[in-house]
Design a protein around this motif. Structure first.
Motif, PDB file in Angstrom:
ATOM      1  N   GLN A  60       5.911  -6.237  17.835  1.00  0.00           N
ATOM      2  CA  GLN A  60       6.374  -5.018  17.154  1.00  0.00           C
ATOM      3  C   GLN A  60       6.914  -5.345  15.767  1.00  0.00           C
ATOM      4  O   GLN A  60       6.611  -4.646  14.785  1.00  0.00           O
ATOM      5  CB  GLN A  60       7.442  -4.337  18.001  1.00  0.00           C
ATOM      6  N   SER A  61       7.713  -6.399  15.687  1.00  0.00           N
ATOM      7  CA  SER A  61       8.251  -6.805  14.373  1.00  0.00           C
ATOM      8  C   SER A  61       7.134  -7.232  13.432  1.00  0.00           C
ATOM      9  O   SER A  61       7.171  -6.940  12.228  1.00  0.00           O
ATOM     10  CB  SER A  61       9.255  -7.952  14.551  1.00  0.00           C
ATOM     11  N   LEU A  62       6.131  -7.921  13.960  1.00  0.00           N
ATOM     12  CA  LEU A  62       5.016  -8.358  13.126  1.00  0.00           C
ATOM     13  C   LEU A  62       4.218  -7.173  12.589  1.00  0.00           C
ATOM     14  O   LEU A  62       3.826  -7.155  11.416  1.00  0.00           O
ATOM     15  CB  LEU A  62       4.105  -9.287  13.938  1.00  0.00           C
ATOM     16  N   ALA A  63       3.972  -6.162  13.449  1.00  0.00           N
ATOM     17  CA  ALA A  63       3.247  -4.975  12.991  1.00  0.00           C
ATOM     18  C   ALA A  63       4.032  -4.244  11.905  1.00  0.00           C
ATOM     19  O   ALA A  63       3.459  -3.794  10.898  1.00  0.00           O
ATOM     20  CB  ALA A  63       2.979  -4.051  14.174  1.00  0.00           C
ATOM     21  N   SER A  64       5.354  -4.123  12.094  1.00  0.00           N
ATOM     22  CA  SER A  64       6.187  -3.469  11.073  1.00  0.00           C
ATOM     23  C   SER A  64       6.170  -4.266   9.771  1.00  0.00           C
ATOM     24  O   SER A  64       6.068  -3.690   8.671  1.00  0.00           O
ATOM     25  CB  SER A  64       7.620  -3.349  11.592  1.00  0.00           C
ATOM     26  N   TYR A  65       6.242  -5.577   9.872  1.00  0.00           N
ATOM     27  CA  TYR A  65       6.201  -6.425   8.668  1.00  0.00           C
ATOM     28  C   TYR A  65       4.875  -6.269   7.924  1.00  0.00           C
ATOM     29  O   TYR A  65       4.856  -6.160   6.693  1.00  0.00           O
ATOM     30  CB  TYR A  65       6.416  -7.875   9.076  1.00  0.00           C
ATOM     31  N   GLN A  66       3.779  -6.251   8.654  1.00  0.00           N
ATOM     32  CA  GLN A  66       2.467  -6.115   8.018  1.00  0.00           C
ATOM     33  C   GLN A  66       2.326  -4.775   7.308  1.00  0.00           C
ATOM     34  O   GLN A  66       1.768  -4.700   6.200  1.00  0.00           O
ATOM     35  CB  GLN A  66       1.368  -6.304   9.058  1.00  0.00           C
ATOM     36  N   GLN A  67       2.839  -3.706   7.932  1.00  0.00           N
ATOM     37  CA  GLN A  67       2.795  -2.391   7.289  1.00  0.00           C
ATOM     38  C   GLN A  67       3.629  -2.381   6.012  1.00  0.00           C
ATOM     39  O   GLN A  67       3.190  -1.864   4.969  1.00  0.00           O
ATOM     40  CB  GLN A  67       3.288  -1.328   8.264  1.00  0.00           C
ATOM     41  N   GLN A  68       4.834  -2.923   6.092  1.00  0.00           N
ATOM     42  CA  GLN A  68       5.696  -2.974   4.900  1.00  0.00           C
ATOM     43  C   GLN A  68       5.046  -3.796   3.791  1.00  0.00           C
ATOM     44  O   GLN A  68       5.105  -3.413   2.611  1.00  0.00           O
ATOM     45  CB  GLN A  68       7.050  -3.570   5.268  1.00  0.00           C
ATOM     46  N   ARG A  69       4.437  -4.898   4.161  1.00  0.00           N
ATOM     47  CA  ARG A  69       3.818  -5.758   3.158  1.00  0.00           C
ATOM     48  C   ARG A  69       2.633  -5.064   2.491  1.00  0.00           C
ATOM     49  O   ARG A  69       2.457  -5.140   1.264  1.00  0.00           O
ATOM     50  CB  ARG A  69       3.379  -7.074   3.788  1.00  0.00           C
ATOM     51  N   GLN A  70       1.791  -4.409   3.295  1.00  0.00           N
ATOM     52  CA  GLN A  70       0.651  -3.695   2.719  1.00  0.00           C
ATOM     53  C   GLN A  70       1.115  -2.605   1.769  1.00  0.00           C
ATOM     54  O   GLN A  70       0.553  -2.432   0.672  1.00  0.00           O
ATOM     55  CB  GLN A  70      -0.203  -3.109   3.838  1.00  0.00           C
ATOM     56  N   ALA A  71       2.148  -1.841   2.186  1.00  0.00           N
ATOM     57  CA  ALA A  71       2.655  -0.764   1.328  1.00  0.00           C
ATOM     58  C   ALA A  71       3.241  -1.330   0.036  1.00  0.00           C
ATOM     59  O   ALA A  71       3.008  -0.801  -1.058  1.00  0.00           O
ATOM     60  CB  ALA A  71       3.715   0.044   2.080  1.00  0.00           C
ATOM     61  N   LYS A  72       3.989  -2.431   0.150  1.00  0.00           N
ATOM     62  CA  LYS A  72       4.613  -3.010  -1.038  1.00  0.00           C
ATOM     63  C   LYS A  72       3.570  -3.638  -1.956  1.00  0.00           C
ATOM     64  O   LYS A  72       3.679  -3.544  -3.190  1.00  0.00           O
ATOM     65  CB  LYS A  72       5.645  -4.044  -0.613  1.00  0.00           C
ATOM     66  N   GLU A  73       2.537  -4.256  -1.392  1.00  0.00           N
ATOM     67  CA  GLU A  73       1.458  -4.801  -2.225  1.00  0.00           C
ATOM     68  C   GLU A  73       0.718  -3.700  -2.961  1.00  0.00           C
ATOM     69  O   GLU A  73       0.355  -3.859  -4.139  1.00  0.00           O
ATOM     70  CB  GLU A  73       0.496  -5.601  -1.347  1.00  0.00           C
ATOM     71  N   ALA A  74       0.493  -2.576  -2.278  1.00  0.00           N
ATOM     72  CA  ALA A  74      -0.155  -1.431  -2.943  1.00  0.00           C
ATOM     73  C   ALA A  74       0.722  -0.901  -4.066  1.00  0.00           C
ATOM     74  O   ALA A  74       0.221  -0.541  -5.148  1.00  0.00           O
ATOM     75  CB  ALA A  74      -0.450  -0.334  -1.917  1.00  0.00           C
ATOM     76  N   GLU A  75       2.034  -0.859  -3.836  1.00  0.00           N
ATOM     77  CA  GLU A  75       2.954  -0.382  -4.878  1.00  0.00           C
ATOM     78  C   GLU A  75       2.944  -1.323  -6.084  1.00  0.00           C
ATOM     79  O   GLU A  75       2.916  -0.868  -7.238  1.00  0.00           O
ATOM     80  CB  GLU A  75       4.361  -0.279  -4.295  1.00  0.00           C
ATOM     81  N   VAL A  76       2.969  -2.621  -5.823  1.00  0.00           N
ATOM     82  CA  VAL A  76       2.943  -3.604  -6.914  1.00  0.00           C
ATOM     83  C   VAL A  76       1.637  -3.476  -7.691  1.00  0.00           C
ATOM     84  O   VAL A  76       1.620  -3.529  -8.929  1.00  0.00           O
ATOM     85  CB  VAL A  76       3.110  -5.027  -6.348  1.00  0.00           C
ATOM     86  N   GLN A  77       0.526  -3.319  -6.976  1.00  0.00           N
ATOM     87  CA  GLN A  77      -0.769  -3.180  -7.647  1.00  0.00           C
ATOM     88  C   GLN A  77      -0.800  -1.925  -8.521  1.00  0.00           C
ATOM     89  O   GLN A  77      -1.285  -1.958  -9.659  1.00  0.00           O
ATOM     90  CB  GLN A  77      -1.871  -3.136  -6.591  1.00  0.00           C
ATOM     91  N   TRP A  78      -0.279  -0.811  -7.996  1.00  0.00           N
ATOM     92  CA  TRP A  78      -0.271   0.443  -8.761  1.00  0.00           C
ATOM     93  C   TRP A  78       0.617   0.310  -9.999  1.00  0.00           C
ATOM     94  O   TRP A  78       0.222   0.732 -11.098  1.00  0.00           O
ATOM     95  CB  TRP A  78       0.231   1.573  -7.870  1.00  0.00           C
ATOM     96  N   LEU A  79       1.803  -0.266  -9.850  1.00  0.00           N
ATOM     97  CA  LEU A  79       2.714  -0.414 -10.986  1.00  0.00           C
ATOM     98  C   LEU A  79       2.155  -1.387 -12.021  1.00  0.00           C
ATOM     99  O   LEU A  79       2.326  -1.184 -13.233  1.00  0.00           O
ATOM    100  CB  LEU A  79       4.078  -0.905 -10.492  1.00  0.00           C
ATOM    101  N   THR A  80       1.480  -2.424 -11.553  1.00  0.00           N
ATOM    102  CA  THR A  80       0.856  -3.366 -12.500  1.00  0.00           C
ATOM    103  C   THR A  80      -0.190  -2.659 -13.344  1.00  0.00           C
ATOM    104  O   THR A  80      -0.273  -2.868 -14.564  1.00  0.00           O
ATOM    105  CB  THR A  80       0.212  -4.536 -11.722  1.00  0.00           C
ATOM    106  N   LEU A  81      -0.990  -1.815 -12.712  1.00  0.00           N
ATOM    107  CA  LEU A  81      -2.008  -1.054 -13.443  1.00  0.00           C
ATOM    108  C   LEU A  81      -1.357  -0.088 -14.416  1.00  0.00           C
ATOM    109  O   LEU A  81      -1.815   0.054 -15.563  1.00  0.00           O
ATOM    110  CB  LEU A  81      -2.886  -0.305 -12.442  1.00  0.00           C
ATOM    111  N   ARG A  82      -0.289   0.578 -13.968  1.00  0.00           N
ATOM    112  CA  ARG A  82       0.404   1.519 -14.856  1.00  0.00           C
ATOM    113  C   ARG A  82       0.986   0.801 -16.072  1.00  0.00           C
ATOM    114  O   ARG A  82       0.895   1.286 -17.202  1.00  0.00           O
ATOM    115  CB  ARG A  82       1.543   2.224 -14.092  1.00  0.00           C
ATOM    116  N   VAL A  83       1.613  -0.346 -15.855  1.00  0.00           N
ATOM    117  CA  VAL A  83       2.214  -1.092 -16.958  1.00  0.00           C
ATOM    118  C   VAL A  83       1.153  -1.535 -17.957  1.00  0.00           C
ATOM    119  O   VAL A  83       1.318  -1.402 -19.177  1.00  0.00           O
ATOM    120  CB  VAL A  83       2.995  -2.315 -16.409  1.00  0.00           C
ATOM    121  N   GLU A  84       0.030  -2.044 -17.450  1.00  0.00           N
ATOM    122  CA  GLU A  84      -1.029  -2.527 -18.326  1.00  0.00           C
ATOM    123  C   GLU A  84      -1.635  -1.386 -19.136  1.00  0.00           C
ATOM    124  O   GLU A  84      -1.841  -1.505 -20.351  1.00  0.00           O
ATOM    125  CB  GLU A  84      -2.108  -3.229 -17.493  1.00  0.00           C
ATOM    126  N   ARG A  85      -1.905  -0.275 -18.467  1.00  0.00           N
ATOM    127  CA  ARG A  85      -2.500   0.869 -19.188  1.00  0.00           C
ATOM    128  C   ARG A  85      -1.522   1.453 -20.199  1.00  0.00           C
ATOM    129  O   ARG A  85      -1.930   1.845 -21.305  1.00  0.00           O
ATOM    130  CB  ARG A  85      -2.929   1.937 -18.186  1.00  0.00           C
TER     131      ARG A  85
END
Length: 438
Positions: A60-85
């Motif tokens: 259960q902890s591993l599934a929660s960690y994976q979800q948090q990581r995917q969401a945070k990686e998507a957020e970092v990717q989106w913000l990186t694109l916003r900053v560059e543009r």
């Protein structure tokens, strides 16, 4: 003559050093017993430890960690694109390059004269639409050498109202900003040409009218309210993007996967204790076996052991041959064994042999590897190995006495006894024995 004594004389020093010289076998036996007892105890301990681990909470902890990581990686990717543009936008936008204290601004007001109020409003809407038309903006941007999206920031087209007497009149207000006066003038010319170009079409579709223009020639102005505010907003937006990206990256780096549930721990203390006990037991067994070999074995250990077992004169000692380990060399020094041959020692042994032979000839009998070399140093004949050969019997018959060679740790008491008995049967005197001590 009884070559072997009926009662053996055994020295404590020989017993102790004989056990010490068996350090290899004692060490091997100690290690074997330590591994056997320690390994058996460890196996029993592991066998009694439950092998299954409850992984429900971990999964259960591993599934929660994976979800948090995917969401945070998507957020970092989106913000990186916003900053560059946004960084590209701030570098390429003409509006962001204009100094608010030196804005090159031109203006244009468009009035409809000679048309009814309702028709005039529709005409103003068409003129405003034509000035905001994508085709016009694209063409003007190409002429100005910039992208259309950046040109739209420099052109403001709006419908305004003003009161004349008791009536209200609408008009189109166009504000043009640029970083250079030439650019503002060129942009003003393009807007005027666009308004004039659509005038015939609007007159045909909505009726006769007159388009009057009031031109505000390009001039340098100060705009610390509108333009500076817009620039400040974009800079603030850039700072927010960068701050959010830094925060998101830190939060992503701070995420830690849950630890795998550890298998039930095994108490190795008991196994270590049994291993120590096994090592001690192995050492005791090794020493016990060594003691049995000393008491009942047939191999001769040293010159003193030869003297205690056999009724034979010890003529002297010489050094043995072969490589020695550091431990064996240390034991040789502690026991006082001869570790190297010297000319003085060889001369002393040869003198004793001559004295015992009383001027007669003698032959050296013993180990093949050492016999010839030692006989050459002592100046006597040698018989290497068996006495059954014809040459060996001939040499023995020519001699008047027999000297035995005993290699400590290799020669056996029964072998020396058999050789001595055979020599006596042939009527030869046993002069004595030379001991090679290692």
């Amino acid at each position: 003559m009884n070559f072997v004594k009926q009662e053996r004389e055994l020295r404590l020093k020989d017993v102790v050093f004989s056990l010490l010289r068996r350090w290899r076998s004692v060490l091997v036996l100690a290690l074997v017993c330590a591994l056997a007892l320690g390994g058996l105890k460890l196996y029993q301990v592991k066998k009694n430890v439950p092998q299954t681990v409850d992984r429900t909470g971990y999964e259960q902890s591993l599934a929660s960690y994976q979800q948090q990581r995917q969401a945070k990686e998507a957020e970092v990717q989106w913000l990186t694109l916003r900053v560059e543009r946004h960084r590209v936008y701030m570098q390429q936008s003409m509006m962001m390059q204009i100094d608010p204290t030196a804005v090159c601004r031109a203006g244009l007001d468009l009035y409809i004269v000679g048309a009814k109020e309702e028709a005039a409003r529709r005409m103003l809407d068409d003129y405003r639409a034509s000035l905001s038309d994508s085709a016009f903006v694209e063409s003007a941007a190409q002429t100005m050498g910039m992208e259309s999206k950046y040109l739209r920031e420099l052109v403001s087209v709006s419908v305004m109202e003003k009161t004349v007497g008791e009536s209200t009149q609408q008009y189109i207000n166009v504000v043009l900003n640029h970083g250079q006066l030439e650019g503002a003038e060129q942009l003003l010319t393009l807007v005027l040409e666009q308004a004039r170009s659509v005038e015939p079409e609007i007159r045909q579709s909505l009726g006769e009218h007159t388009l009057e223009t009031v031109v505000l020639d390009p001039a340098i102005r100060v705009d610390n309210a509108d333009l500076a505010g817009r620039q400040w907003q974009e800079k603030e937006r850039m700072a927010r993007y960068e701050g959010a990206l830094v925060t998101a990256e830190k939060e992503l780096a701070a995420l830690r996967a849950p630890a795998e549930p550890a298998a039930p721990s095994v108490d190795t203390g008991a196994a270590v204790k049994f291993a120590v006990i096994g090592a001690l037991l192995g050492g005791v067994l090794g020493c016990g076996w060594g003691l049995v070999a000393i008491l009942f074995g047939d191999k001769l250990y040293s010159a003193s052991d030869l003297r205690g077992r056999c009724n034979v004169k010890i003529l002297g000692t010489v050094a043995g041959s072969g490589k020695r380990s550091l431990i064996d060399k240390m034991l040789d020094r502690l026991e006082g064994r001869r570790t190297a041959d010297t000319a003085d020692n060889d001369a002393l042994v040869a003198a004793i042999i001559r004295k015992r032979l009383e001027g007669g000839t003698g032959v050296l009998i013993g180990d093949e590897a050492r016999c010839q070399e030692l006989a050459g140093r002592l100046g006597i004949e040698a018989i290497a190995g068996s006495l059954t050969g014809a040459e060996a019997r001939e040499r023995l018959e020519r001699s008047e006495g027999v000297i035995l060679l005993c290699v400590c740790g290799t020669s056996r008491c029964t072998q020396l006894e058999q050789t001595a008995e055979l020599a006596e049967d042939l009527g030869k005197k046993i002069v004595g024995c030379i001991a090679a001590e290692y």
